[in-house]
Design an enzyme around this catalytic site. Sequence first.
Site: not given
Length: 310
Positions: A160, A254, A284
């Site tokens: 991320s 995602e 995600h």
Amino acid sequence: MSEDPDNSGAHGPAVFGQLRRANLGKLRRRTGGRMALDRPVTEQREAFSELLELTQIGMPDHQVAQLELGGVACLRLTPVELRSARELVYVHGGGYSLGSPQAHRPLAARVAHRVGAPAIMPAYRLAPEHPCPAALEDVLAVWRALPRATQAQAILAGDSAGGGLALALSMALRDAGEQLPAGVVLLSPWTDLSMSGASIDTLAENEVMLQRPGLELMAGRYAGGLSRRDPRVSPLFGRFEDLPPMLIQVGGHEVLLDDGRRAADKALAAGVAVELQVYAEQVHVFQATPMVEAAATAIRAIATWVDALG
């Protein structure tokens, strides 16, 4: 580049909507509403760390040591079995304002276990107290404290926001003419804080937590006074030429799918050896969820990719 290596079956949007609402309810009960956007960032951090405690299920055995590199506190995770001379430098996610090496230790430990190499996790400074480029400066300081021989064999990885930081760090090292890692592994990387990817809206229904308002909040915290298209903030808008080989994994459902896809496209156009893996129906950073079969598949794929580097 490959699409959908884990084709685990088809589920309609209605089913995913129901699952999302059920999971969101569980998360709200777990955190007591402390992840709400209007809560102080200190409460959000505590709640986020509590959520990540759920990912400790089945965490592989490893040793944990605290150390300091370049003036930055780090965790070093050492798997029970080492089969590689490489080191991992793993940069945790959390929207640049949440998370920590300790909270993200289960995911990093699983990757380190499969690769068979130790992992160093920097405790970089968080926004909004420390906006960009503070986090980038911290991971750069950690990198520079490593021996050059270690750097040359190292794998730089992140999930991320940590994936965005890993990519930005690679660009900073290239621009400074410094030693680059042997490879870069990006898990659901957040590469565009200007939020221009269509999937942020078109796939929002599939995500349990990530929605545009929350992403906008975290993007603003991190960018501070910089443009959100500044490559230090959003490495998608940086130069990809002369970067190391790159593996990018994203979930097919995602919201940051387009961040990963566009980064892969730019890397490929710049002549970088890049492999994009899109995992069907995953959301995600699905790699952090030990109960999901695709997570184990993806982490094995990371080890296979690292082994192929030679």
